[in-house]
Each structure stands twice: as structure tokens, then as C-alpha cells.
Design a protein around this motif. Sequence first.
Motif, PDB file in Angstrom:
ATOM      1  N   LYS A   1       0.856  -1.192   0.000  1.00  0.00           N
ATOM      2  CA  LYS A   1       0.000   0.000   0.000  1.00  0.00           C
ATOM      3  C   LYS A   1       0.889   1.237   0.000  1.00  0.00           C
ATOM      4  O   LYS A   1       1.892   1.276   0.724  1.00  0.00           O
ATOM      5  CB  LYS A   1      -0.855   0.020   1.267  1.00  0.00           C
ATOM      6  CG  LYS A   1      -1.980  -0.971   1.233  1.00  0.00           C
ATOM      7  CD  LYS A   1      -2.880  -0.667   2.430  1.00  0.00           C
ATOM      8  CE  LYS A   1      -3.633  -1.904   2.822  1.00  0.00           C
ATOM      9  NZ  LYS A   1      -3.641  -2.158   4.261  1.00  0.00           N
TER      10      LYS A   1
ATOM     11  N   GLU B   1      -6.303  -2.018  -3.729  1.00  0.00           N
ATOM     12  CA  GLU B   1      -7.723  -1.687  -3.585  1.00  0.00           C
ATOM     13  C   GLU B   1      -8.013  -0.315  -4.176  1.00  0.00           C
ATOM     14  O   GLU B   1      -9.010  -0.109  -4.851  1.00  0.00           O
ATOM     15  CB  GLU B   1      -8.088  -1.668  -2.103  1.00  0.00           C
ATOM     16  CG  GLU B   1      -8.815  -2.929  -1.673  1.00  0.00           C
ATOM     17  CD  GLU B   1      -8.974  -2.974  -0.187  1.00  0.00           C
ATOM     18  OE1 GLU B   1      -9.414  -1.962   0.403  1.00  0.00           O
ATOM     19  OE2 GLU B   1      -8.655  -4.041   0.388  1.00  0.00           O
ATOM     20  N   GLU B   2      -7.082   0.617  -3.884  1.00  0.00           N
ATOM     21  CA  GLU B   2      -7.175   1.939  -4.524  1.00  0.00           C
ATOM     22  C   GLU B   2      -6.000   2.059  -5.479  1.00  0.00           C
ATOM     23  O   GLU B   2      -4.900   2.437  -5.057  1.00  0.00           O
ATOM     24  CB  GLU B   2      -7.096   3.046  -3.476  1.00  0.00           C
ATOM     25  CG  GLU B   2      -8.334   3.142  -2.640  1.00  0.00           C
ATOM     26  CD  GLU B   2      -8.131   4.096  -1.470  1.00  0.00           C
ATOM     27  OE1 GLU B   2      -7.524   5.158  -1.666  1.00  0.00           O
ATOM     28  OE2 GLU B   2      -8.556   3.734  -0.367  1.00  0.00           O
ATOM     29  N   PRO B   3      -6.189   1.692  -6.762  1.00  0.00           N
ATOM     30  CA  PRO B   3      -5.063   1.656  -7.689  1.00  0.00           C
ATOM     31  C   PRO B   3      -4.313   2.982  -7.771  1.00  0.00           C
ATOM     32  O   PRO B   3      -4.895   4.063  -7.611  1.00  0.00           O
ATOM     33  CB  PRO B   3      -5.706   1.310  -9.033  1.00  0.00           C
ATOM     34  CG  PRO B   3      -6.985   0.664  -8.688  1.00  0.00           C
ATOM     35  CD  PRO B   3      -7.446   1.313  -7.418  1.00  0.00           C
ATOM     36  N   MET B   4      -3.032   2.874  -8.000  1.00  0.00           N
ATOM     37  CA  MET B   4      -2.149   4.049  -8.072  1.00  0.00           C
ATOM     38  C   MET B   4      -1.058   3.714  -9.068  1.00  0.00           C
ATOM     39  O   MET B   4      -0.596   2.579  -9.103  1.00  0.00           O
ATOM     40  CB  MET B   4      -1.537   4.259  -6.689  1.00  0.00           C
ATOM     41  CG  MET B   4      -0.644   5.454  -6.604  1.00  0.00           C
ATOM     42  SD  MET B   4       0.083   5.544  -4.962  1.00  0.00           S
ATOM     43  CE  MET B   4       0.171   7.286  -4.737  1.00  0.00           C
TER      44      MET B   4
END
Length: 492
Positions: free
Chosen positions: A220, A254-257
Amino acid sequence: MYQEIDLEKIDLSSEPPIEEPARQYYFMAKCRTWIQDFEEEYGHKPKACVVNMGCQMNARDSEKLTGILEMIGYEQTDREEADFVIYNTCTVRENANNKVWGRLGYLNNYKKRHPHMKIALCGCMMQEAEVIEKLKKSYSFVDLVFGTHNIYKFAELLATVLEQQGMVIDIWKSTDMIVEDLPVERKYFFKSGINIMFGCNNFCSYCIVPYVRGRERSRKSEDILKEIRRLAKEGVVEVMLLGQNVNSYGKNLEEPMTFAELLQEVEKIEGIERIRFMTSHPKDLSDELIEVMGRSKKICRHLHLPLQSGSSRILKEMNRHYDKEQYLQLVEKIRRSVPGIALTTDIIVGFPGETEEDFAETMDVVEQVGYESAFTFLYSKRTGTPAAGKEDQVPEEKAKERFQRLLKKVQEIAAKKAEAYTGKIEPVLVEEVNEQDESLVTGRLSSNFVVHLPGTKEMIGKIISVKLNECKGFYFYGEAVNETGSAFAKKQ
Ligand code: 5AD
Ligand code: SF4
């Protein structure tokens, strides 16, 4: 946070916790009691030797192993004549494995004379089933064997080894687990590697890495940034973001970056002055990343962009998903947007079916790109990879002969590239006192070239302006100068 954990306060009469990393701290405390018994018996702390045999990812893993051993109470040593020796192995080429088998023979002899010694093996080579079979059959003197997926469990495994006789083997096929906040003992106080992702999904047809490191998993971003902020507070000025394919960072979060977005966040961290990363797959190198590199003040002017082969036909066989023209276009685009960037690469010679024409294409790309440096490898057959099953393996003599030609070309070009820096004043991060000559220190330019200059150990960890007086092929002799260019210290 591990710096705040007091192992003495852990209650060993209760059951070990289920959750991580608390469970590992419990086992560290357990190992510590064993260390205290050892100290009472022998009058000194036991010595541990962590041997790193692989890439930067492997080196970072070794720092984690060392961190755990230090916390338990082992003293570190570089000598393999120690109370605990762990080989953190590589298996990317066959000769890496051969080295391990050879050195184990030596350790066995030493252990016969020092029966309390413990020997452990971990890392990529241990993920191969044949290796485990061979160890079970003929290397019963090894105490502990684990792989790449459960390295975070090292303390727990060590506790088992210290308590019982016989070989402990724990190999996992895969994992989704990423355990944060375990101790790490950094080799350098001013620079650090940081894992941003683990594993690889690319399956280049020659490569064993996806089989031994598993599928791609990204950490993350908040964990990565938290770690870097802490490192910056501890005095780290240079970070190297590590992954098998950093350009595909963040896709499965989960929160693509994107990787470029992550880099921009790292750039904001106060105290961090240089950012490097490794390794970039050309197929995933985005325009966004090139743009970010072009305007960054902190990202080093260096890109490692593995070519592997210059022949479009071989690249297809290698499953690389780019051809010669695409690679050259990419290089052009990077050079245009990031002036002065140094390019380095990896090249494999003698991939199955490689003809003289294919090899000539590789030589052509090397000439056209003009790499500052290149790692050249003889193709090594890795069991289980698609390329290993190919009929048309290149005879060893032929491959070696091509390898020599390539090496010569790479060195000639690199020397010319380096020569062009002569006389320039460049910022240099001083890394160590020179091993051969104590009156010199050694540092690196943003482009990753090495420079030796008169200096003292107080300069280590500082970025200073250096005039590059003399080029020695792939490194320089220089001198520290102030901003206007006059020398601080004269060369002896
Ligand atoms: N043989 C030779 N070189 C290899 N590499 C990976 N697998 C092999 C192999 N089977 C090289 C590639 C990669 C580098 C880390 O190792 O060039 O980029
Ligand atoms: Fe191996 Fe290719 Fe993955 Fe690199 S990108 S680790 S060469 S499979």
C-alpha cells in the motif's frame, strides 16, 4: 513500530499471538532467552553471518533477516565461521545454485568441528522442488530451509530450530501476505532500498523469477510513504524503490495508483534528496513516468532499462512484448524528455535459437543506444521455464564467443560515455571510505557513475559538488569543489 517494542515485556508463558507481526515479536523474545543461555555458557554473544547472494531485492531481504537477528541478540559478522550462518540464495542463473552447493560443503566441514553451529538457507533457490529434494537427501546437516514467501516468519522458524534437532523445512508456494513493521538493520545509514512490490507476472520465457517469487503484489502506498518518511527522519537521503517490475506498481491495489503517482508522493518527502528505482520493464514504461522524471528534482538521471536482446524475433520468443523498433523509440522519447539521462541495461547472449543475425541486432541496439553500462549474461537454462524445453540451444562455445564480443563493445561505449563527463562538476553522494586507499572516499553521481576523491569518513552520507578530473573507463577520480568550482581539497 519495532523501535518501540521491548522484547523483555513479552509474556512467554502465554500462547503466541495469532496476528502478525506480534507473533514474530513473541518468537524473537523466545529466541532471546536461548541467546542469553548461550552467553552464560560461552561467555560471549553468538555470532551470526548473513550472506547475501542475489539482487537488490535479495539484499533488502538480508537487511530484514539481520534486523531480526540483531533484535534477538546475535552479534553480526562477515565471517562464515560463525554460530549461525544463513545463505540468502539466488537462482536466476544455474551458477548461482552451483555456488551454494560448493559453499555448503565447506560449512559442513566447519560444523563437524563446531556441532552447535546452525545453518540456514532461504531465498529464491529454495523455492525449487529439486533443490529441496537434494537437500533432504544429501545435506542433512542444514538446520533450516525456507523460501521467499514466508521470510517474515524467520523468528518463528528460528525458535523451532533452536529448540529441536533435525532439518526444519517450510516452503510456501505463494502468499498474499505482506507483513509490515518488522525490524530491519540497514547496511548504510544514508541510503536504503524499499520494497514497493513483490513477485512478477511477466513470465519472460527464460526466467525463473515468476515461479520462485510468485505473482505481483504491491505494498500500500501509505505503508511505503510512512516507511520513507521514517527513513528520512533517521538521516536517509537516497531511496531505491525496489520491485521486479516497478512500472506495473499499484495495479492490484484496492485503490489503484500508478508508479508515476507514487514517485510524485515520494518526491514530496522532506529530507529525501535522491530517488532511484529498479527494475523497469520497457513494455510498461508510461509517458506519465517519463514526464514525471523529466520535471523531477530528485529522481536520479539514471534509468535501468533491460533490453535482453536486440532481435525482434528473439524478443518475441522471450515473451518480452516489445520489438527492437519499439525499444529504440522508447529510448528516444526518454532522451528527449529527460536530458542527460544515463541508460543501463541487461542483455542475455545465447538464448535458444539465437543466430549470428539476431546477435548482430543486439550489437546494433547497443551501438545505437550507447549505454553508460550494461550487465551481460550468458543464457542459463532454468528447469521449468518454457525456454529450457527448446530444442535449438546455442552451443556453449558459440555463446561464449558472442558474449566476449558484446562485452568488448559495451565496455568501449561505456568508456566513451564516461569520458564525456570529464571536467564536469557534478553532485556526488559520498558512500564510503575507499577500500584500497584510505585517503580517498567513494561516491556516486546521479547517473550512477562511481567517483573516488580525497576525503574523510565525515563526508559519508553527504551530497557534495565534485569536479570529475580524470576518467578511468567506468569510474572517475575527482575533487570536492565549492559552488564556484574551486577545489576544497587538493588531490595528492
Ligand atoms: N539466463 C541468463 N540471464 C538471465 N536473466 C534472467 N534469467 C536469465 C537466464 N535464464 C537476467 C536477465 C534479467 C537479469 C536480472 O538476469 O537479463 O534482467
Ligand atoms: Fe524475470 Fe521478466 Fe519478471 Fe524480469 S520481468 S523478473 S526477466 S520474468
